[in-house]
Scaffold this motif. Structure first.
Motif, PDB file in Angstrom:
ATOM      1  N   ASP A   1       0.825  -1.201   0.000  1.00 43.52           N
ATOM      2  CA  ASP A   1       0.000   0.000   0.000  1.00 43.52           C
ATOM      3  C   ASP A   1       0.865   1.258   0.000  1.00 43.52           C
ATOM      4  O   ASP A   1       1.949   1.293   0.602  1.00 43.52           O
ATOM      5  CB  ASP A   1      -0.905   0.040   1.237  1.00 43.52           C
ATOM      6  N   ILE A   2       0.358   2.282  -0.654  1.00 47.28           N
ATOM      7  CA  ILE A   2       0.969   3.604  -0.598  1.00 47.28           C
ATOM      8  C   ILE A   2       0.290   4.303   0.573  1.00 47.28           C
ATOM      9  O   ILE A   2      -0.926   4.507   0.550  1.00 47.28           O
ATOM     10  CB  ILE A   2       0.754   4.365  -1.916  1.00 47.28           C
ATOM     11  N   VAL A   3       1.041   4.607   1.609  1.00 40.90           N
ATOM     12  CA  VAL A   3       0.464   5.138   2.837  1.00 40.90           C
ATOM     13  C   VAL A   3       0.870   6.602   2.994  1.00 40.90           C
ATOM     14  O   VAL A   3       2.048   6.942   2.942  1.00 40.90           O
ATOM     15  CB  VAL A   3       0.915   4.313   4.063  1.00 40.90           C
ATOM     16  N   ASN A   4      -0.150   7.447   3.183  1.00 37.56           N
ATOM     17  CA  ASN A   4       0.063   8.883   3.349  1.00 37.56           C
ATOM     18  C   ASN A   4      -0.412   9.281   4.746  1.00 37.56           C
ATOM     19  O   ASN A   4      -1.606   9.388   4.995  1.00 37.56           O
ATOM     20  CB  ASN A   4      -0.698   9.655   2.281  1.00 37.56           C
ATOM     21  N   LYS A   5       0.559   9.470   5.647  1.00 34.45           N
ATOM     22  CA  LYS A   5       0.244   9.934   6.999  1.00 34.45           C
ATOM     23  C   LYS A   5       0.655  11.391   7.108  1.00 34.45           C
ATOM     24  O   LYS A   5       1.792  11.706   7.435  1.00 34.45           O
ATOM     25  CB  LYS A   5       0.970   9.086   8.046  1.00 34.45           C
ATOM     26  N   HIS A   6      -0.271  12.251   6.729  1.00 34.13           N
ATOM     27  CA  HIS A   6      -0.095  13.702   6.840  1.00 34.13           C
ATOM     28  C   HIS A   6       1.161  14.198   6.116  1.00 34.13           C
ATOM     29  O   HIS A   6       1.918  15.000   6.651  1.00 34.13           O
ATOM     30  CB  HIS A   6      -0.088  14.125   8.303  1.00 34.13           C
ATOM     31  N   GLY A   7       1.377  13.688   4.910  1.00 36.48           N
ATOM     32  CA  GLY A   7       2.514  14.113   4.101  1.00 36.48           C
ATOM     33  C   GLY A   7       3.713  13.196   4.176  1.00 36.48           C
ATOM     34  O   GLY A   7       4.622  13.309   3.360  1.00 36.48           O
ATOM     35  N   ASP A   8       3.751  12.307   5.161  1.00 36.60           N
ATOM     36  CA  ASP A   8       4.811  11.305   5.251  1.00 36.60           C
ATOM     37  C   ASP A   8       4.337  10.099   4.436  1.00 36.60           C
ATOM     38  O   ASP A   8       3.437   9.371   4.864  1.00 36.60           O
ATOM     39  CB  ASP A   8       5.069  10.922   6.706  1.00 36.60           C
ATOM     40  N   ILE A   9       4.926   9.906   3.249  1.00 35.07           N
ATOM     41  CA  ILE A   9       4.424   8.919   2.288  1.00 35.07           C
ATOM     42  C   ILE A   9       5.393   7.748   2.174  1.00 35.07           C
ATOM     43  O   ILE A   9       6.584   7.942   1.930  1.00 35.07           O
ATOM     44  CB  ILE A   9       4.221   9.565   0.902  1.00 35.07           C
ATOM     45  N   THR A  10       4.850   6.529   2.350  1.00 30.57           N
ATOM     46  CA  THR A  10       5.644   5.327   2.124  1.00 30.57           C
ATOM     47  C   THR A  10       5.220   4.713   0.793  1.00 30.57           C
ATOM     48  O   THR A  10       4.089   4.871   0.349  1.00 30.57           O
ATOM     49  CB  THR A  10       5.456   4.292   3.253  1.00 30.57           C
ATOM     50  N   ASN A  11       6.150   4.021   0.154  1.00 26.79           N
ATOM     51  CA  ASN A  11       5.942   3.380  -1.147  1.00 26.79           C
ATOM     52  C   ASN A  11       5.623   4.392  -2.252  1.00 26.79           C
ATOM     53  O   ASN A  11       4.868   4.091  -3.182  1.00 26.79           O
ATOM     54  CB  ASN A  11       4.846   2.313  -1.084  1.00 26.79           C
ATOM     55  N   LEU A  12       6.226   5.567  -2.163  1.00 24.70           N
ATOM     56  CA  LEU A  12       6.005   6.602  -3.174  1.00 24.70           C
ATOM     57  C   LEU A  12       6.433   6.111  -4.559  1.00 24.70           C
ATOM     58  O   LEU A  12       5.817   6.461  -5.562  1.00 24.70           O
ATOM     59  CB  LEU A  12       6.748   7.887  -2.800  1.00 24.70           C
ATOM     60  N   GLY A  13       7.459   5.282  -4.613  1.00 27.59           N
ATOM     61  CA  GLY A  13       7.925   4.738  -5.893  1.00 27.59           C
ATOM     62  C   GLY A  13       6.845   3.937  -6.599  1.00 27.59           C
ATOM     63  O   GLY A  13       6.740   3.976  -7.838  1.00 27.59           O
ATOM     64  N   LYS A  14       6.023   3.215  -5.849  1.00 28.96           N
ATOM     65  CA  LYS A  14       4.921   2.454  -6.447  1.00 28.96           C
ATOM     66  C   LYS A  14       3.907   3.400  -7.086  1.00 28.96           C
ATOM     67  O   LYS A  14       3.355   3.109  -8.143  1.00 28.96           O
ATOM     68  CB  LYS A  14       4.242   1.580  -5.402  1.00 28.96           C
ATOM     69  N   PHE A  15       3.656   4.532  -6.435  1.00 29.94           N
ATOM     70  CA  PHE A  15       2.738   5.513  -7.005  1.00 29.94           C
ATOM     71  C   PHE A  15       3.314   6.095  -8.291  1.00 29.94           C
ATOM     72  O   PHE A  15       2.609   6.206  -9.294  1.00 29.94           O
ATOM     73  CB  PHE A  15       2.425   6.633  -6.008  1.00 29.94           C
ATOM     74  N   MET A  16       4.583   6.471  -8.258  1.00 29.98           N
ATOM     75  CA  MET A  16       5.213   7.053  -9.451  1.00 29.98           C
ATOM     76  C   MET A  16       5.222   6.051 -10.609  1.00 29.98           C
ATOM     77  O   MET A  16       5.026   6.426 -11.758  1.00 29.98           O
ATOM     78  CB  MET A  16       6.632   7.522  -9.124  1.00 29.98           C
ATOM     79  N   GLN A  17       5.420   4.769 -10.289  1.00 31.59           N
ATOM     80  CA  GLN A  17       5.383   3.735 -11.321  1.00 31.59           C
ATOM     81  C   GLN A  17       3.970   3.622 -11.907  1.00 31.59           C
ATOM     82  O   GLN A  17       3.807   3.456 -13.110  1.00 31.59           O
ATOM     83  CB  GLN A  17       5.825   2.380 -10.758  1.00 31.59           C
ATOM     84  N   PHE A  18       2.950   3.746 -11.062  1.00 34.80           N
ATOM     85  CA  PHE A  18       1.569   3.721 -11.542  1.00 34.80           C
ATOM     86  C   PHE A  18       1.324   4.874 -12.508  1.00 34.80           C
ATOM     87  O   PHE A  18       0.746   4.679 -13.581  1.00 34.80           O
ATOM     88  CB  PHE A  18       0.593   3.787 -10.364  1.00 34.80           C
ATOM     89  N   VAL A  19       1.748   6.073 -12.143  1.00 34.65           N
ATOM     90  CA  VAL A  19       1.577   7.245 -13.017  1.00 34.65           C
ATOM     91  C   VAL A  19       2.276   7.005 -14.348  1.00 34.65           C
ATOM     92  O   VAL A  19       1.711   7.269 -15.419  1.00 34.65           O
ATOM     93  CB  VAL A  19       2.101   8.532 -12.333  1.00 34.65           C
ATOM     94  N   GLU A  20       3.487   6.482 -14.299  1.00 30.79           N
ATOM     95  CA  GLU A  20       4.237   6.184 -15.520  1.00 30.79           C
ATOM     96  C   GLU A  20       3.508   5.136 -16.363  1.00 30.79           C
ATOM     97  O   GLU A  20       3.416   5.263 -17.586  1.00 30.79           O
ATOM     98  CB  GLU A  20       5.645   5.697 -15.169  1.00 30.79           C
ATOM     99  N   ASN A  21       2.978   4.104 -15.716  1.00 30.12           N
ATOM    100  CA  ASN A  21       2.248   3.065 -16.442  1.00 30.12           C
ATOM    101  C   ASN A  21       0.996   3.624 -17.109  1.00 30.12           C
ATOM    102  O   ASN A  21       0.667   3.248 -18.238  1.00 30.12           O
ATOM    103  CB  ASN A  21       1.906   1.895 -15.523  1.00 30.12           C
ATOM    104  N   VAL A  22       0.284   4.507 -16.428  1.00 32.63           N
ATOM    105  CA  VAL A  22      -0.887   5.147 -17.030  1.00 32.63           C
ATOM    106  C   VAL A  22      -0.453   5.941 -18.263  1.00 32.63           C
ATOM    107  O   VAL A  22      -1.079   5.861 -19.325  1.00 32.63           O
ATOM    108  CB  VAL A  22      -1.620   6.049 -16.016  1.00 32.63           C
ATOM    109  N   ASN A  23       0.622   6.695 -18.148  1.00 35.31           N
ATOM    110  CA  ASN A  23       1.112   7.491 -19.282  1.00 35.31           C
ATOM    111  C   ASN A  23       1.547   6.625 -20.463  1.00 35.31           C
ATOM    112  O   ASN A  23       1.455   7.053 -21.609  1.00 35.31           O
ATOM    113  CB  ASN A  23       2.258   8.403 -18.842  1.00 35.31           C
ATOM    114  N   ARG A  24       1.990   5.415 -20.181  1.00 32.41           N
ATOM    115  CA  ARG A  24       2.427   4.492 -21.238  1.00 32.41           C
ATOM    116  C   ARG A  24       1.309   3.593 -21.752  1.00 32.41           C
ATOM    117  O   ARG A  24       1.525   2.799 -22.658  1.00 32.41           O
ATOM    118  CB  ARG A  24       3.558   3.607 -20.718  1.00 32.41           C
ATOM    119  N   GLY A  25       0.140   3.642 -21.111  1.00 31.11           N
ATOM    120  CA  GLY A  25      -0.973   2.792 -21.513  1.00 31.11           C
ATOM    121  C   GLY A  25      -0.857   1.369 -21.007  1.00 31.11           C
ATOM    122  O   GLY A  25      -1.470   0.455 -21.548  1.00 31.11           O
TER     123      GLY A  25
END
Length: 133
Positions: A26-50
Motif C-alpha cells: 500500500d501507498i500510505v500517506n500519513k499527513h505528508g509522510d508517504i511510504t511506497n512513493l515509488g509504487k505511485f510514481m510507477q503507476f503514473v508512468e504506467n498510465v502514461n504508457r498505456g
C-alpha cells in the motif's frame, strides 16, 4: 471489469470491520509522510504508457482514520474506488468513478496528482499531494 469492481467492493465491505492494517504494498500517506512513493510514481508512468496497473492509497485523517483509494488502470481508463467507511467523521461510504487520466499540477509548495475526466462530478480528484521540502 464489472466482476472486478464487484469483487473489490465485497472485499472492501468485509475488511471494513475493525481497524485497517496497510499491506507492505500500500501507498500510505500519513499527513505528508508517504511510504511506497515509488509504487505511485510507477503507476503514473504506467498510465502514461498505456500499461495496465493497480494500486491502493491509504490516507489518514487528522483523527487517524484511514481513507482507502483503490485505483485500477485497464489501459484506457482509471477506476477509482474510495472507501470512507472507517472514517468516523466522514460520509462512511464506498464510491466508484471512472476517469480518463492523471494530471499533475506543480506549485512552489507542492505537487498535486489529480484524476481528470471523471464520470462523477462529485469525485474528489486529488489522489496524492507531495509537499516540497
Amino acid at each position: 471489469m464489472k466482476k472486478i469492481i464487484c469483487f473489490m467492493l465485497i472485499m472492501l465491505l468485509l475488511s471494513s470491520c475493525g481497524e485497517y492494517e496497510p499491506s507492505k504494498d500500500d501507498i500510505v500517506n500519513k499527513h505528508g509522510d508517504i511510504t511506497n512513493l515509488g509504487k505511485f510514481m510507477q503507476f503514473v508512468e504506467n498510465v502514461n504508457r498505456g500499461k495496465e496497473d493497480k494500486i491502493r492509497i491509504v490516507a489518514y485523517t487528522v483523527e487517524g482514520d484511514p481513507i482507502i483509494q483503490d485505483l485500477e488502470y485497464d489501459g484506457e481508463s482509471i477506476t477509482l474506488i474510495t472507501d470512507t467507511t472507517r472514517d468516523k467523521f466522514g460520509s462512511g461510504s464506498i464510491n466508484t468513478s471512472t476517469c480518463k487520466s492523471i494530471k499533475i499540477e506543480k506549485t512552489q509548495e507542492r505537487t498535486d496528482y489529480l484524476l481528470d475526466g471523471c464520470d462523477q462530478e462529485s469525485t474528489e480528484n486529488i489522489v496524492l499531494v507531495i509537499w516540497n521540502k
